[in-house]
Design an enzyme around this catalytic site. Structure first.
Site: not given
Ligand code: AKB
Length: 313
Positions: A35-36, A140
């Site tokens: 880990d970092i 993300y």
């Molecule tokens: C999030 O809520 O960002 C994560 C996912 C669903 O990838 N738990």
């Protein structure tokens, strides 16, 4: 002899439990946690690694003669929305660094997690199929979708053995999540026991796909153990277990803690949740390599509360 395994991101929600499980299966001598952070406790060897620094990864891989990597270091959805550039950089560069090591044949096998966040507002919301409109609207999700494309590209072009799952929200009593949109489904259990009430950052009817950690660990190790020809999808597999809303999980908790109260104060995470599917069709994972979940919302809740109560004693 088993391949030596490196877990990158061993201090996170999945990493901590995955290291324990891999050590049980393959033995402490065959697993390296990294880990970092420098203060992670692990039953096996531990190394500090920054996934953005290919030199630090390569040094550890060569030192321990690692052949298999689980790359879990990432910024989750809510944090990545706060720091978009950092989210993109960490989630992408880390993966590309390890894929390059695979192309150079330094390692043989990689697990990299994708997420239901690859789907977006134009995706069918119920029983979302494996192949469908995606168009993620979060950093993300964009990074996970791009990562999936890279994984498939490396597999097709260079034959790299990379395997991936689209995790739903993961619920566990051993290690807390951090920075995700589905985190409420963990927090609610802690607060129910500590305070008897919980203020939820998502609205009452926000249904999301979820999974109990023991199932997620079985799926992760299961896809890595599957014969290569069974892993036919080299972007990432849909993976499902249960789906519920905050109201439904609160009602389940009330069966154990009758005075438990939930209130709602949706914040910026509501928009993220609204862009994601409510339930996932994971027929391909079940057919190709035999995935099967075990925990329902009911059995998960009983188990969560039991373990959290024990930990409080
Ligand atoms: C999030 O809520 O960002 C994560 C996912 C669903 O990838 N738990």
């Amino acid at each position: 002899m088993a391949n030596k395994i490196l877990v990158i991101g061993a201090g996170g929600q999945i990493g901590k439990e995955l290291v324990e499980e891999l050590c049980k299966i393959y033995g402490n001598d065959n697993v390296v946690a990294s880990d970092i952070k420098h203060d992670i406790s692990a039953p096996c060897a531990y190394e500090m690694v920054n996934v953005m620094d290919v030199h630090s990864i390569t040094t550890v891989i060569k030192k321990h003669n690692v052949k298999e990597v689980y790359l879990l270091a990432a910024l989750l959805s809510a944090t990545a929305e706060k720091y978009p550039e950092q989210g993109w950089k960490l989630n992408m560069e880390g993966l590309l660094n390890v894929l390059e090591l695979m192309r150079e044949k330094v390692i043989d096998k990689l697990f990299w997690p994708s997420s239901i966040a690859v789907f977006g507002p134009n995706t069918p919301k119920v029983n979302t199929p494996q192949f469908t409109v995606m168009e993620p609207s979060t950093v993300y999700g964009i990074s996970k979708q791009a990562g999936e494309r890279w994984c498939e590209y490396y597999f097709r072009r260079y034959g790299t053995d990379v395997r991936s799952l689209r995790y739903p929200g993961l619920i566990s009593y051993k290690s807390p999540p951090g920075g995700g949109t589905t985190d409420y489904a963990v927090d609610i259990y802690y607060e129910a026991l500590a305070k008897g009430k919980y203020e939820c950052f998502l609205g009452p009817d926000t249904v999301l796909p979820m999974m109990y950690m023991p199932d997620a660990l079985r799926a992760t190790i299961g896809i890595m153990q599957a014969d290569a020809d069974k892993v036919k999808i080299r972007s990432a597999y849909n993976l499902a277990a249960i789906s519920f809303s905050p109201t439904e999980i609160a009602n389940e908790i009330k069966k154990h803690i009758p005075n438990f109260e939930i209130s709602y104060k949706p914040d910026s995470r509501q928009a993220i949740a609204d862009s994601w599917p409510q339930s996932i069709d994971d027929a391909e994972a079940r057919e190709h390599w035999g995935w099967k979940h075990q925990y329902s919302m009911e059995t998960m809740t009983t188990d969560m509360l039991l373990h959290l109560k024990e930990a409080k004693k």
